[in-house]
Design an enzyme around this catalytic site. Structure first.
Site, mmCIF file in Angstrom:
data_model
loop_
_atom_site.group_PDB
_atom_site.id
_atom_site.type_symbol
_atom_site.label_atom_id
_atom_site.label_comp_id
_atom_site.label_asym_id
_atom_site.label_seq_id
_atom_site.Cartn_x
_atom_site.Cartn_y
_atom_site.Cartn_z
ATOM 1 N N SER A 1 0.849 -1.359 0.069
ATOM 2 C CA SER A 1 -0.117 0.010 -0.133
ATOM 3 C C SER A 1 0.751 1.142 0.069
ATOM 4 O O SER A 1 0.450 2.430 -0.547
ATOM 5 C CB SER A 1 -1.165 -0.314 1.371
ATOM 6 O OG SER A 1 -0.090 -0.314 2.375
ATOM 7 N N GLY B 1 -1.922 -4.653 0.875
ATOM 8 C CA GLY B 1 -2.141 -5.715 1.599
ATOM 9 C C GLY B 1 -1.152 -6.743 1.499
ATOM 10 O O GLY B 1 -1.374 -7.566 2.149
ATOM 11 N N HIS C 1 0.272 4.985 6.713
ATOM 12 C CA HIS C 1 0.398 5.341 5.226
ATOM 13 C C HIS C 1 0.588 6.890 5.433
ATOM 14 O O HIS C 1 0.286 7.694 6.432
ATOM 15 C CB HIS C 1 -0.917 5.090 4.851
ATOM 16 C CG HIS C 1 -1.453 3.599 4.649
ATOM 17 N ND1 HIS C 1 -2.436 3.267 5.348
ATOM 18 C CD2 HIS C 1 -0.992 2.470 3.884
ATOM 19 C CE1 HIS C 1 -2.573 1.896 5.140
ATOM 20 N NE2 HIS C 1 -1.618 1.572 4.285
ATOM 21 N N ASN D 1 3.746 -5.631 5.820
ATOM 22 C CA ASN D 1 2.284 -6.173 6.079
ATOM 23 C C ASN D 1 2.899 -7.490 6.994
ATOM 24 O O ASN D 1 2.001 -8.252 7.667
ATOM 25 C CB ASN D 1 1.515 -6.859 4.909
ATOM 26 C CG ASN D 1 0.698 -5.529 4.445
ATOM 27 O OD1 ASN D 1 0.300 -4.717 5.128
ATOM 28 N ND2 ASN D 1 1.058 -5.140 3.106
#
Length: 220
Positions: A51, A83, A196, A112
């Protein structure tokens, strides 16, 4: 016999000078590192990741691959899937390499795996395989360090790179872009959420990445 033979005093001196010259040559060769091949404008570059590469928290136009394309003049393919784990990125890689035939692959993956508390050892092995696969396809590789699992608490303090990236870069003898994500995700004004970046954060990351690309010789 009329042939002149070297005196005992001269023999060691000649050998010493020859040995010194040979040693200097060996040292010089040892210091010489293979230079990265510069990439001209229009070169295809694959940004492989999750992401943080796809641009979650901003828009496709402000994701770091798009910003990097504007900064470099390269054609930067956004190969980020939100993801994705390292294993999932590895599974996608052969098709991306075949479709785009990139001159350079920027590998930014593993976050992740850490967030899901998967095996760091398994992630390390998979990321190494990603780099080897890209190299086998003829691409150069830049590894991007990702913060440790403490990025879950990005708002509470300064992040640091997971040590596996520096280890891999040394083991595989490849350039590493260090602290880029750690610095961005440590600054609240550069984040969309705790894991993020926002548009400004992706730009800061891309600009730092450009600096590393210049230092390696890929970018003038």
């Amino acid at each position: 016999m009329s042939r002149l033979m070297p005196t005992p005093a001269r023999m060691p001196r000649r050998r010493l000078l020859a040995a010194g010259a040979s040693l200097a040559l060996l040292v010089a060769c040892g210091r010489r590192k293979p230079a990265a091949q510069p990439l001209p404008a229009g070169s295809t570059v694959l940004a492989l990741g999750d992401s943080l590469t796809s641009g979650v928290g901003a828009t496709p136009e402000t994701a770091y691959p798009a910003v990097l394309q504007a900064l470099t003049g390269w054609q930067v393919v956004n190969g980020g899937v939100s993801g994705d784990t390292a294993a999932q990125a590895l599974a996608r890689l052969p098709a991306l390499l075949q479709d785009h035939q990139p001159a350079l692959v920027i590998v930014s993956i593993g976050g992740n795996d850490f967030l899901r508390q998967m095996s760091a050892g398994a992630a390390r092995a998979t990321i190494a395989e990603i780099c080897r696969t890209a190299r086998t396809a003829g691409a150069q590789v830049l590894l991007v360090a990702v913060p440790q699992v403490s990025l879950l608490a990005a708002g509470t303090g300064r992040l640091s790179d997971h040590p596996l990236y520096a280890e891999l870069a040394a083991e595989l003898k490849m350039p590493l872009h260090a602290t880029g994500w750690a610095e961005v995700l440590s600054r609240p004004e550069l984040r969309a959420d705790t894991v993020h970046a926002n548009a400004q954060g992706y730009r800061v990351f891309a600009e730092g990445l450009r600096d590393t690309l210049r230092k390696t010789g890929w970018l003038p």
